[in-house]
Design an enzyme around this catalytic site. Sequence first.
Site: not given
Length: 416
Positions: A169, A309, A320, A341, A346, A405
């Site tokens: 990502c 994010h 976050e 997002k 995503h 990830f």
Amino acid sequence: MKQQVHEQRVVVTGMGVLAPNGKTLPEFWNACIQGRSGIDHIQAFDTKEFEVKIAGEVKDFDPAAYVLPAIHRKVDRFAQFGVCAAKMAIDDAQLKIEKDDEFRVGVVIGSGLGGMIFHEEQVIRVIQEGGPSRIMASSVPRISPNSVSAYIAIAFQAKGPNYVVSTACSSGANAIGQAMGLLRKGSIDVCITGGVEAPITPVTVAAYQALHALSKRNEPPQKASCPFSKDRDGFVIGEGAGILILETLEHAQKRRAKIYAEVCGYGTNCGAYNMVAPQPDGVDAAQAMKGALEDAGLKVSNIDYINAHGTSTLYNDVAETKAIKEVFGDRSKKIPISSTKSMTGHTIGGAGAIEAIASVLTLQNQEIHPTINLNALDPECDLDYVPNKSRKEKVNTVMSNSFGFGSNNAVLVFKK
């Protein structure tokens, strides 16, 4: 004695975007400012047996509108996205790649998954339709992640460094950071960079569903992605591309290019914590943010907005938030933060680049897009996430976060 190399400043001179909520730069930005979601019921395949029935798809996409059939017919959808968004960005930058300059133009693209659609189609041909003789001869180049960077180079005769970054990502953000590094040290003058993904396939969606990472709130689809909300239940998978033209400031000024923003900071690391879960205390993400600030030569007081994010997963949003508090301390509650997002879903490898474009457009328009579907905050997410309505704000410097990830983190800083 080795001569010291003067680092070049790097600027954004063109952008192209294909997102679930907009297939042009103005369309995308207007949708973001209006809080309009591109998430809907999946059209790419039959979801009858799936718990998850929604995604952020780029609807009515016609690659023939951007590039010749000689290229778009040879590649998977993810690479079509990349070539077409690159065409938009090159046109936006009014960039002409002359024969004398071909080797001074690089291509660095992020993609987490590569040619998944074509890959799945060929597996079905081999298993269900007659064995190995049914496989298409073009399978390897279509599936290869670097087909997107290669075909961008072929389409526009960019003969400099050419590669794909794959860090899940954070791929798109890492690609932009890598491109900035090449430009800073003078290896090239121009770089076509960004991120792409086309993961809306039965196997890919089933795989993320098996991880219990995706939202199952299928009705209404537009409400499913709700970062920082107390009732969030997972992210919504999306597809798309964001491509930026980066140039050295000297090169851009020499050709009198319009300049959107300067990309001035990049921080990246690996938290070495878990393949799919973020480090709960956010310390690794915080370190990447501090690294980007240090790289930019800026202080926490210089950041006017954070493009989060903000995935809408239970663990990421809390981690976050903790990372932002770790970096910004008491000031964290005063900085506007929002998640693109919430409207696009995503887009995996495309996310960091699409969100970089949103960040640059924030600087350009002096307006912050909202985090939509945010009606009740998670008590552990207690910052200013610009809920539901856009906000006019003086913004000179923006931070854009991408966390992937494998505990892979990438943070970019842009300034006017």
